[in-house]
Design an enzyme around this catalytic site. Structure first.
Site, mmCIF file in Angstrom:
data_model
loop_
_atom_site.group_PDB
_atom_site.id
_atom_site.type_symbol
_atom_site.label_atom_id
_atom_site.label_comp_id
_atom_site.label_asym_id
_atom_site.label_seq_id
_atom_site.Cartn_x
_atom_site.Cartn_y
_atom_site.Cartn_z
ATOM 1 N N GLU C 145 0.807 -1.227 0.000
ATOM 2 C CA GLU C 145 0.000 0.000 0.000
ATOM 3 C C GLU C 145 0.838 1.275 0.000
ATOM 4 O O GLU C 145 0.764 2.088 0.933
ATOM 5 C CB GLU C 145 -0.958 -0.004 1.207
ATOM 6 N N GLU C 316 -6.809 -7.355 -1.128
ATOM 7 C CA GLU C 316 -7.443 -7.378 0.184
ATOM 8 C C GLU C 316 -8.900 -6.947 0.011
ATOM 9 O O GLU C 316 -9.173 -5.845 -0.434
ATOM 10 C CB GLU C 316 -6.746 -6.409 1.162
#
Lengths: 641, 641, 641
Positions: C145, C316
């Site tokens: 991320e 995710e």
């Protein structure tokens, strides 16, 4: 009596030299006669330390002057070049949170830095030497917009060292300071001036007396900084020196700076200011988003007329959308003309637009000008042309001393910033709402500094929220036969930021004491039996004066002893208008309740009528379109414009 | 059974010595018998390092004592003088953003700084030596308002060094710490204690176990700091030692500090606290702006009675407008009397007003006192005189152990500050709304710490939001026959800030597991079929217990196994009152739905009735005016006051 | 055509090794075939400098692989262990306020730090060496991320040094930079690259050209940082390399990072994103609090499909309440299945849930997983099982190139962050509202980068708010026969952040100039005569094009020249839908006004129908329950699922 002039701000360094003559000709054709230049051009005057380049500026002044324009030359000290920061890294100001305010925009200096002061004196001296007797340079502007971007207060080492010297000069010995500040209160006593720090980042609020002295000091530093340039220029020139102040900046005493200059000017951005620095509610902001607050410009015109002792200009007039407010709408067609005429009616000698052509680069590329970046005419172009024609047609005008005066005191703003006692209390707002109440009654107003000695032939004087009395103002009140309106909070402190022994308002012979003060949440204003409310601030009095109005809480709102009036709270707009109307009538003044958006200003022989509203107004003898003005001859009752 | 006393806070160092005797006489005439002095006077005791000046304080104590006043002498450690900061520049606390919290107000110290601790021990030892056996000094106050102005948490080098030692003591080796904190999670493992830093300014949230240990450490540092002074004073005196706590400060464990002191006291500012630190909505704040929240004072009275193990005072009682809330209105006439009587009904031995005379200088010059700055009587003067007379008339009173108890746990406040899971979740608010729900039912409540071993003869005990179980509390619950109400969030973590293996609420023999938790936006509370809502926090259970109430989402809201109740969410005020009423009735308690603003407190033989409302209340047997109280004899049913 | 797969994120280092095999078996039983591990485990791979421990990871991969799971192995560079900070204290990023972003959570590094880059290369090389040819490792994830927690922009010495080098490479000499930036404006000229600082903490706004270059530089640093790991891994493995991007992160150019990777993936948290980073109003957030914004997931699916050049995953997927939004509710039952199918319909090869089992410790202990901390099934368990079965049943699917395309350009986001001109202007929001308008018409959309050279067979292309034209995109527009919609703000600057000489939108042969721009307060949108409003942003044009729609202010809203359309303002949702519908119809596309919450996506042979709404929808041929999906065969019109 003079005929007002129009001008414009211009940046020859932004444009190819080939274009200058064309620009100058177009300015003249539009009806402009003044042009301000140079105030951000230090890096082009001195690209490296000591490497001076004047030739381009010589030529620019020449081209403009030869086209028939009078030049205001700006000193470039609001934008020190990058190499000066290499020389004096500590000249940058320090924010209240302790962080450095870095190079990369403008106003990146601490007023107290001695090295930077020297650099300023040097460059200004050089400019003075070169242009002091240039026939086209008819005025100078010193620096630019002191205080813009919160730049008066700096919390670094330069300011701290200077503050200690300032305090030592004021108090001589440390015990005197401890006593004046009441440092016994929380064991805040100092053993020496060297222990005193700037009053930021204390665990809870600092001593208000400490903060107040810091605020006085900070204002004095601006005066000193400005005076250095004044003195440098005075060796070389006799033309007027000017500074361009901003709207609603209270961090330094403009009267004190103004005392060293011949002309006051300000930068009037009605739409930007309404979105960015107004206390008005959302509905009001909506209704006037394309016109500006109908009283905001007038207030500052009157304020800066006082600062300039009658000589004042608008140095930068908003011409269209700006780039810096939260929202940046276009003005209604006609508003640029209305704003210009309003300034003239308040006595402006020059109204100068910012800027000639919208820049296609850097920070202000979304700020409109009189021309688009491609040289096409911007929306305001016709407005300005029309205004220039009208000015010529009307000829010489002169503003008139008003029957009503209002004291505005920067020190009071610092005091109540320091000790608001309610999150809604603000000195500027208090004075402004009084001003606005008077305007709504159709009255013209003069603004006076707090050291006024004589109210002369005025009929009504307001002194709301004055921090502390000084001898001159006391004398003025004592000798005045007109009506005087004080309160709330007037005279509530000593010079040392203490509650006076006699209790507020502390006026000899006026039998009233403020026993206690309370501040009110916005949901809980106090009714006044005769209408409207007290809001924000409420005082409870012990008094033998006549009680004129009473609150729903049973306590006096408006008391009177002969020609002295005291307001024991902050009247809302409805109550403010009524109370002031009654007192104005008692002072022999006619009042009227003007419709929303409609305003007037006395020009002596003429009266200017303005419609800030979004729709046409049917007045007694004529209809005034939205965003339109009328100039009526007071004798013939004819509409001249 | 004792007759309660009134007192006042006084600053002889603020006033000319000539005035002291007159002030003392006036205090006595008003009905006061205690006077607190000295707590901010370090710079007058020791103007320079080692230069001690006691004579003025000797005389002040003498004058006050001779007038018949009993003196509480404060240690001045909340206001270290400026010269101490010259000695220890690093004793200043560091804010969460890394900035220094500078000298210039008060509470400018880090609890962990060893040098400053030594200075405190020294000055307190000197004071103890001089005044420990002074016959007029009948109690001591240590420091002042720990935690006021957010001063418990400091993020500097002193705190960091002490935190490392604290951690090493707790965990012995670094692997134990890594395991306890779950440092594997984001590779946060440490190799040594020396690598551990304070948990501020991390990129995103720090490990909650890290923060929780820091919060425990920070609380322990307050206990240690306080104990140093306790130990110094104990060498010199046997009179009670006191600290004056504040309202809604949860950053340190008051029970742990209180364990080293004889008396707990607190500073009760009902109007300031309502504006400044209440979760109530705007309408409520409006309705009670001049009275305060009807449960806020009672809650703290009960809390500090527990902290003081039954011995407690109000050390500072608000007398009129204060200077520090966003808005500072006047109390309704009568409220100062009501607040005083309420404290007495909750068992206060002394109620002491802050302050005798409003100071004309420094930070609190807008904070009212019993006298105006000019010595005239302030508004509350008559209220206090009347109250003093009534106290005398009523004679000895004693508060009564309540049938209902509520566990308040500071560690839980730290835990849920650290991991709120919703921006609206707050432990104090949760407990306070439960307390308020009980009060609204007419119940008197005792507050208990989380390490209570035995609930004794109580009938109903609430344990909302408890971070983690300890053995004592488990025993108390196991042995208790009355009703116990847990949840939401009770027992939801281990000591190490982990979710327990058995899942929350983690009670042996109580067959319920919190499967999942959700938090709710304010617009989306969940209906309870029997009325009211779950808001803020919602849990979903796996359980074989009896389901008493169910949500509109089909999931249990209130479950029960014998005398154990669990609430699977945060009931709003309506639901809270109903659920608690049902359980209280099951516990054999009578309940009633009291009208808004009306509150009662059991005094054993008497009952105190209070009207916090703005208008008169018609009760069964009498009318209670706004801001008025009644004391009814429970046997004769006569209104004594 | 491939059959999509499901996966999960797993942290073997969090659980006893004894549990791994059981976990792996359960994953398979649930229908999962991918498992991501390792991305936060650096401290377990290398507990001290150079002390490497691979055996646990060897075993974990083995256990998972042997159970039939394919492993995505993460490089752990988002969580450098504490000892690296001892080695490079200055590798921590510096916040915009100048403070250090400390160790103790994750992403605590500056992308420009050369020492940290070396550490990353080293650990990744070691991992590659060990696992590059491991048969179970079927893909790698690099870091985690990028940009989460505002970590792209750092203001420290490492970034400053690198920025100077970057600038020198770009401009070669300082005069070129001064000219490009327009530094003459406020004497901001530099004498050398060494004088340039990062554009934070300037007194007022920095030069937008300065900020823009800093933003480009910062994005380039991410690309470089990522490429170092790509190059290290490429020496050891041929399996795909992936990064997991986030929702609404615009601080770096995802297309540029993606160009070095084989697969793009993103982390989709529909409920967290709705509360945390949505421009929707409170009512909308309320209505969709348990479902998410019906267009937000789709937008990112389409965006990352473009970033991955067709190859993309959800790495995710939110499985239940998260722990990081202001409020964290549960999804409606069914939503996890709906979100999964939606991703598949947009072409995801893998949808991987975060995380297998809720961790009982550390920062994310309140973040749900597929299992509760005690191993019990979480609420989403059945949803996922059902989805896995359905996927198997449906078999291979393939998304379809859309007829409509929308250009999304990260540089434009940086530009308008830098110069919003209204506090409400936001590039992502502008593009997103266009996207949402298209979706509401039932259209499927592809997203394209700004350097697209050819629009191929598409029928409609939107290019809203483009900062500046590049040659490829100009070519694409020139050669395209379909409809092109530009504006507002499209092409309004040069590369150098200047207004183009031709004035915006600066398209050869399209006769329109933006004369002036205004921004509108939310209370003052401008009516469009054909319905809806212009809000936020309004342009005034000089044009000879056909005027299709006009505003209530009399100025054009929608103009057209052949297939080129320009919108002179930001249409609100009503106007956006109508204008786009008209143009889509002109492009030969059928449109429909879908009911709130109902969305469709073209899957080629199938169509996915989704009901994001809270109640059932009666569609033409079937009823779609709340939170339910339907897959319809486009030929047979049969509902397959």
């Amino acid at each position: 009596m003079t005929t007002p002039k129009l001008g414009v701000c211009y940046y020859p360094e932004h444009w190819p030299e080939a274009q200058w003559a064309h620009d100058a000709r177009q300015m003249r054709e539009l009806g402009l006669s003044w042009v301000r230049i140079g105030e951000f051009a230090w890096s082009r005057m001195e690209a490296r330390p000591g490497s001076l380049t004047w030739d381009w500026l010589d030529r620019a002044i020449n081209v403009l002057g030869n086209a028939g324009l009078q030049v205001v030359l700006g000193t470039p000290t609001a934008t020190p070049p990058r190499w000066i920061i290499d020389k004096y890294p500590d000249m940058l100001a320090i924010a209240i949170d302790g962080s450095v305010r870095k190079f990369g925009s403008r106003r990146h200096y601490c007023f107290s830095h001695l090295g930077y002061r020297k650099e300023c004196a040097r460059i200004v001296d050089l400019m003075g030497e070169r242009y002091g007797s240039n026939p086209h340079v008819k005025a100078w502007q010193i620096d630019n917009e002191y205080g813009c971007h919160d730049t008066i207060l700096s919390y670094g080492a330069s300011a701290e060292a200077a503050f200690r010297i300032w305090l030592e000069r004021k108090y001589q010995d440390i015990t005197a300071l401890n006593t004046a500040w009441g440092n016994v209160f929380w064991s805040m006593d100092y053993n020496s001036f060297a222990q005193i720090q700037l009053p930021n980042q204390t665990v809870t609020e600092a001593n208000p007396a400490h903060v107040m002295d810091y605020r006085r000091f900070a204002s004095d530093e601006v005066v000193t900084f400005n005076k250095i340039q004044v003195e440098a220029l005075r060796l070389h020139t006799d033309v007027p020196l000017i500074h361009n102040y901003m709207g609603r900046i209270t961090e330094f005493d403009h009267f004190a700076v103004g005392a060293d200059l011949e002309i006051a000017s300000w930068d009037s951005y009605p739409l930007g200011f309404l979105e960015d620095r107004s206390d008005q509610g959302e509905d009001f902001k909506h209704d006037f988003m394309r016109q500006g607050d109908p009283d905001f410009q007038a207030f500052h015109h009157d304020l800066y007329r006082a600062v300039g002792r009658g000589k004042w200009w608008v140095m930068e007039q908003q011409p269209g959308p700006v780039n810096w407010a939260p929202y940046n709408p276009k003005p209604l067609a006609g508003m640029v003309r209305l704003w210009t005429w309003e300034a003239i009616a308040h006595g402006a000698d020059v109204v100068s637009y910012f800027r000639w052509r919208q820049a296609p680069f850097a920070q202000e590329q979304m700020h409109s000008g009189l021309q688009r970046p491609d040289g096409g005419p911007a929306d305001c172009h016709n407005d300005i042309f029309k205004t220039a024609m009208e000015i010529k047609k009307l000829g010489p005008v002169q503003t008139k001393q008003a029957d009503v005066a209002l004291v505005f005191d920067y020190a009071s703003a610092w005091a109540w910033d320091t000790q608001p006692q309610s999150q809604d209390f603000n000195y500027f707002r208090l004075v402004y709402e009084a001003y606005s109440g008077l305007r709504r009654l159709g009255l013209s107003v003069d603004i006076l500094p707090a050291d006024t000695e004589n109210f002369r032939t005025r009929k009504l004087v307001l002194i709301p929220g004055l921090f502390t009395w000084n001898d001159k103002l006391k004398t003025a009140v004592d000798n005045f036969k007109g009506q005087v309106v004080m309160g709330p909070r007037t005279g509530s402190k000593t010079e040392d930021f203490q509650i006076p022994k006699n209790m507020p308002p502390n006026i000899d012979g006026f039998d009233a004491k403020v026993k206690s003060v309370e501040t009110l949440r916005p949901t809980a204003p106090i009714d006044i039996t005769s209408g409207g409310h007290i809001y924000i601030w409420r005082e409870h009095l012990e008094t033998s004066c006549d009680v004129i109005e009473v609150g729903g809480d049973g306590a006096p709102v408006h008391i009177r002893d002969d020609n002295l009036h005291y307001l024991a709270g902050w009247p809302d707009r409805e109550a403010m208008a009524r109370i002031l109307s009654n007192i104005a009538n008692a002072a022999g003044l006619d009042t009227e309740d003007l419709p929303t958006g409609y305003r007037r200003r006395d020009l002596g022989r003429y009266t200017l009528h303005m419609n800030y509203g979004a729709s046409a107004l049917k007045l007694k003898s004529f209809t005034l379109e939205s965003a339109d003005i009328a100039i009526i001859d007071n004798e013939t009752h004819k509409r001249l414009i």
